[in-house]
Motif scaffolding. Structure first.
Motif, mmCIF file in Angstrom:
data_model
loop_
_atom_site.group_PDB
_atom_site.id
_atom_site.type_symbol
_atom_site.label_atom_id
_atom_site.label_comp_id
_atom_site.label_asym_id
_atom_site.label_seq_id
_atom_site.Cartn_x
_atom_site.Cartn_y
_atom_site.Cartn_z
ATOM 1 N N THR A 296 0.836 -1.202 0.000
ATOM 2 C CA THR A 296 0.000 0.000 0.000
ATOM 3 C C THR A 296 0.869 1.248 0.000
ATOM 4 O OG1 THR A 296 -0.093 0.298 2.413
ATOM 5 C CG2 THR A 296 -1.704 -1.223 1.431
ATOM 6 N N PRO A 297 0.313 2.390 -0.432
ATOM 7 C CA PRO A 297 1.073 3.652 -0.375
ATOM 8 C C PRO A 297 1.486 4.016 1.049
ATOM 9 C CG PRO A 297 -0.845 3.885 -1.801
ATOM 10 C CD PRO A 297 -0.996 2.566 -1.098
ATOM 11 N N GLU A 298 0.720 3.538 2.042
ATOM 12 C CA GLU A 298 1.035 3.845 3.437
ATOM 13 C C GLU A 298 2.183 2.994 3.973
ATOM 14 O OE1 GLU A 298 -2.769 5.164 2.192
ATOM 15 O OE2 GLU A 298 -2.063 3.087 2.301
ATOM 16 N N LEU B 268 -14.317 -0.042 -6.002
ATOM 17 C CA LEU B 268 -14.613 1.344 -5.660
ATOM 18 C C LEU B 268 -15.032 1.444 -4.194
ATOM 19 C CD1 LEU B 268 -14.934 4.222 -6.895
ATOM 20 C CD2 LEU B 268 -17.319 3.629 -7.337
ATOM 21 N N GLY B 269 -15.908 0.541 -3.760
ATOM 22 C CA GLY B 269 -16.414 0.585 -2.395
ATOM 23 C C GLY B 269 -15.375 0.253 -1.342
ATOM 24 N N THR B 270 -14.422 -0.604 -1.678
ATOM 25 C CA THR B 270 -13.336 -0.898 -0.747
ATOM 26 C C THR B 270 -12.194 0.109 -0.886
ATOM 27 O OG1 THR B 270 -12.396 -2.472 -2.340
ATOM 28 C CG2 THR B 270 -13.811 -3.369 -0.599
ATOM 29 N N ARG C 99 -9.878 1.465 -5.890
ATOM 30 C CA ARG C 99 -9.831 2.098 -7.194
ATOM 31 C C ARG C 99 -10.533 3.451 -7.165
ATOM 32 N NH1 ARG C 99 -6.669 -1.254 -8.058
ATOM 33 N NH2 ARG C 99 -6.435 -2.686 -9.835
ATOM 34 N N HIS C 100 -10.031 4.374 -7.986
ATOM 35 C CA HIS C 100 -10.710 5.637 -8.247
ATOM 36 C C HIS C 100 -11.850 5.361 -9.222
ATOM 37 C CE1 HIS C 100 -11.314 9.739 -9.745
ATOM 38 N NE2 HIS C 100 -10.657 10.164 -8.680
ATOM 39 N N ARG C 101 -12.887 6.145 -9.172
ATOM 40 C CA ARG C 101 -14.048 5.858 -10.015
ATOM 41 C C ARG C 101 -13.760 5.994 -11.504
ATOM 42 N NH1 ARG C 101 -18.818 10.260 -9.123
ATOM 43 N NH2 ARG C 101 -19.633 9.075 -10.894
ATOM 44 N N ASN D 186 -7.199 8.163 2.770
ATOM 45 C CA ASN D 186 -6.860 8.938 1.579
ATOM 46 C C ASN D 186 -7.630 8.420 0.369
ATOM 47 O OD1 ASN D 186 -4.900 10.448 3.008
ATOM 48 N ND2 ASN D 186 -3.382 8.837 2.689
ATOM 49 N N ASP D 187 -8.043 9.345 -0.497
ATOM 50 C CA ASP D 187 -8.709 8.936 -1.731
ATOM 51 C C ASP D 187 -7.717 8.214 -2.627
ATOM 52 O OD1 ASP D 187 -11.160 10.043 -1.069
ATOM 53 O OD2 ASP D 187 -10.638 12.000 -1.884
ATOM 54 N N PRO D 188 -8.110 7.088 -3.221
ATOM 55 C CA PRO D 188 -7.188 6.380 -4.117
ATOM 56 C C PRO D 188 -6.894 7.201 -5.360
ATOM 57 C CG PRO D 188 -9.392 5.424 -4.223
ATOM 58 C CD PRO D 188 -9.407 6.411 -3.097
ATOM 59 N N LEU D 189 -5.665 7.176 -5.792
ATOM 60 C CA LEU D 189 -5.276 7.883 -7.015
ATOM 61 C C LEU D 189 -5.733 7.106 -8.252
ATOM 62 C CD1 LEU D 189 -1.592 8.908 -6.191
ATOM 63 C CD2 LEU D 189 -3.576 10.432 -6.304
ATOM 64 N N PRO D 190 -6.051 7.800 -9.344
ATOM 65 C CA PRO D 190 -6.284 7.087 -10.601
ATOM 66 C C PRO D 190 -5.051 6.274 -10.979
ATOM 67 C CG PRO D 190 -6.990 9.376 -10.772
ATOM 68 C CD PRO D 190 -6.248 9.258 -9.470
#
Length: 264
Positions: free
Chosen positions: A35-37, A220-222, A225-227, A255-259
């Motif tokens: 993960t990014p974290e 998307l819900g988990t 992924r970005h929409r 954090n919002d997932p990046l595209p």
């Protein structure tokens, strides 16, 4: 087979699949960042094991559960990560042993919860079926992190329906976690399963609609992924707004997932 039995069977299948991906990893494999974290494969398994144990404590409803609640109240934004950091020091072979033990004990405990009885949790109390569904969703999501980091292709199965169902059911909660109130509008959800079956929720005549790929909706819900990277469409302002905040899990959205196009 009851609803709880069906969910537990699918949870076992998801867990066994992930187990198969990590069981032969060497020490370096367990240190692969997922993960990014900065969570590694070991963090992912440690987290699943910890949540199994927390669920067992919740079902028992004794002093261990009271202590967990107190810990969560003392550090509501960091206690989950802190527990993963504590358990990640366990050697991989021992980690696998304890995770296998905890998930089997949890399956047995959930099967023994009387129908209609609610189990306490950090969020609203849940039925055994709902708790099993939440465990499946967590396993599905964290398995995706591991698979992508290891270069494993995740088989698309209809077990994803449980994840989609949680995404629909938690619409109001997703807004609550952001300090907002969900728009007062019914939403029709129509998703195509990996098998090609059409899954639906909500009134057929709703003006607001969400349609598309069930697998993409689950990602998307988990918040994997970005929409812009999923084949999920919204019709109507309320539906469009929901796809910006949808989440299947309890707790803050993070954090919002990046595209995908912007990921390193």
């Amino acid at each position: 087979m009851t609803d709880a039995d069906a969910v537990l069977a699918d949870l076992a299948a998801e867990s066994d699949q992930l187990d198969g991906w990590v069981s032969d990893l060497d020490d370096d494999g367990w240190k692969v960042v997922t993960t990014p974290e900065g969570w590694t494969v070991a963090h992912q398994i440690a987290h699943l094991m910890w949540t199994d144990r927390a669920s067992l404590a919740a079902i028992a409803a004794g002093e261990e559960w009271e202590a967990l609640v107190a810990t969560a109240q003392a550090d509501p934004f960091g206690f989950v990560d802190s527990e993963a950091e504590r358990l990640v020091e366990i050697a991989p072979e021992s980690m696998l042993h304890h995770w296998r033990d905890s998930r089997q004990r949890l399956a047995d405990a959930l099967a023994g919860v009387p129908k209609g009885e609610k189990v306490a949790w950090f969020g609203p109390p849940m039925s055994a079926t709902s708790m099993a569904t939440a465990r499946l969703m967590e396993t599905w999501a964290h398995a995706h992190d591991v698979a992508e980091a290891l270069g494993v292709e995740v088989p698309r199965t209809d077990r994803v329906r449980h994840v989609c169902h949680l995404g629909v059911r938690t619409r109001g909660f997703a807004y609550l976690m952001r300090g907002q109130e969900a728009p007062d509008a019914e939403i029709r959800v129509e998703l195509t399963a990996p098998s090609g079956e059409l899954w639906t929720w909500g009134p057929e005549d709703a003006e607001n609609r969400v349609t598309g790929d069930a697998w993409g909706f689950a990602l998307l819900g988990t918040r994997r992924r970005h929409r812009v990277d999923v084949d999920v469409r919204a019709e109507g302002e309320a539906a469009d707004d929901w796809l910006n905040v949808v989440q299947t899990f309890a707790g803050l959205p993070g954090n919002d997932p990046l595209p995908l196009s912007e990921r390193g």
